[in-house]
Design an enzyme around this catalytic site. Structure first.
Site, PDB file in Angstrom:
ATOM      1  N   SER B 123       0.815  -1.220   0.000  1.00  0.00           N
ATOM      2  CA  SER B 123       0.000   0.000   0.000  1.00  0.00           C
ATOM      3  C   SER B 123       0.848   1.270   0.000  1.00  0.00           C
ATOM      4  O   SER B 123       0.350   2.341  -0.322  1.00  0.00           O
ATOM      5  CB  SER B 123      -0.941   0.012   1.210  1.00  0.00           C
ATOM      6  OG  SER B 123      -0.226   0.218   2.402  1.00  0.00           O
ATOM      7  N   LYS B 160       0.700   4.367   6.708  1.00  0.00           N
ATOM      8  CA  LYS B 160       0.114   5.277   5.715  1.00  0.00           C
ATOM      9  C   LYS B 160       0.665   6.697   5.899  1.00  0.00           C
ATOM     10  O   LYS B 160       1.247   7.025   6.916  1.00  0.00           O
ATOM     11  CB  LYS B 160      -1.416   5.333   5.890  1.00  0.00           C
ATOM     12  CG  LYS B 160      -2.158   4.027   5.593  1.00  0.00           C
ATOM     13  CD  LYS B 160      -2.244   3.734   4.114  1.00  0.00           C
ATOM     14  CE  LYS B 160      -3.021   2.450   3.863  1.00  0.00           C
ATOM     15  NZ  LYS B 160      -2.358   1.253   4.438  1.00  0.00           N
TER      16      LYS B 160
END
Lengths: 204, 204
Positions: B123, B160
């Site tokens: 990700s 993230k």
DNA sequence: AATTATACTGAATATATATACAGTATAATA
DNA sequence: TATTATACTGTATATATATTCAGTATAATT
């Protein structure tokens, strides 16, 4: 190593303390001040005696040129050098190319390596190699298809995937769609493999 | 401590190597010889810049009066633990979560950190963070927009980009188009920031 | 008894070294 | 636009420093 006298031991200890305190060795005058001598020659003769007995080394004609001979700490790790990826020219281990040294334990990455290369550009972006990353480079010509290699073509150094298509045709593939493959015909162009990447470090 | 320029870093490294090699610091002329400068004033100005930025101390009027301010007293470290990024649950420093310990010098990355986290998934691919990379995590809740954070939402841990859109709305953005933003409303959902990434290591 | 090593003082000096001054040039910043 | 930081060359010089020479004195070897 011969026996040290008590006065010589004082001088040796004085040198060690001075280095610890200041970061550099003392002059003859400094030793005199520390130990109460009134002539620099007092320090000089003691230093020569310590040198003769092997406790110190003296660099002739050099100010503060005293080094303590410590057999135990002689083999100390300098760490691995960081070398900038210059657009042209071979990355050499000469002092003027070394950005700094990193105190990295040996075998930090699985296999051994020789130096760190600071990456310029984003041609290997999709391989997770970003600008200013440090690639751990193992100097070797033993590379396999798919290896990330540090290659030099006509004095230009680049980091790419290695793919041998035929005995004389090698493709250097970027990992970024904005860049194109470099096809090298070994019969026409000289290609030198500096080594391959065996790891990566990023500081942010 | 201010930023060091690449030339200043070379000078600093040169001093360190010189001391390691000889036992005493270099003169201005020595630095010129090592790095190819032709005027002692080149070394002088770099030394003054390094002093101003706090990397070295210079004893005025003293030959070879250069001392490096980072004594690097790093005693052999126990190493940093590597913790697996489990799909669920908080990454704790409990022994059963520790994959292995890495013998990495303190201050290896600019600032201090607490542990390595092994990355799962892609990700954060476009940020150069690939599967199985090790992220150096500093445990802190003091994060800024754009920082790469290790966040926990309902026992799920993820890496993230951090973006606070309003006091109660936080976006956790992936760096990969195949993944979507996670919007967290702090009034509805509990979000815990485990820390942020300050570096990365890849072994291949 | 004659060296040799140790342990100093004191003065003299060639040179190693820090450092100021005068320039040139480029990039970043206000 | 002016200013500051960086990155150099080149010359000059006061002084910091190593090192020699000339002594004095004591203890340990040969």
């Amino acid at each position: 190593m011969k026996d040290i006298t008590s006065q010589q031991a004082k001088v040796l200890n004085c040198i060690q303390l001075y280095i610890k305190k200041t970061g550099f060795p003392p002059t003859r005058a400094d030793i005199c001040r520390e130990l109460g001598f009134k002539s620099p020659n007092s320090a000089e003769t003691h230093l020569r005696a310590l040198e003769k007995k092997g406790f110190i080394s003296i660099e002739s004609g050099t100010s503060r040129g005293i080094a303590i001979n410590n057999p135990e700490t002689s083999e100390e790790d300098l760490g691995y050098p960081i070398i900038g990826l210059v657009a042209a020219g071979s990355p050499t281990l000469a002092t003027e190319n070394i950005e700094k040294n990193v105190n990295c334990p040996k075998g930090f990455f699985g296999s051994n390596f020789d130096y760190f290369l600071r990456v310029k550009g984003l041609s290997m972006k999709d391989a997770g190699i970003m600008e200013d990353d440090l690639i751990a480079v193992k100097k070797t010509q033993d590379v396999k298809n798919g290896d990330i290699v540090i290659a030099r073509i006509d004095d230009e150094v680049t980091v790419k995937y290695f793919h041998r298509h035929s005995p004389s045709i090698i493709h250097l593939q970027p990992a970024n769609n904005d860049f194109s493959d470099i096809e090298v015909n070994l019969e026409e162009t000289e290609l030198y493999i500096e080594g391959k990447s065996i790891g990566l470090i990023r500081e942010n």
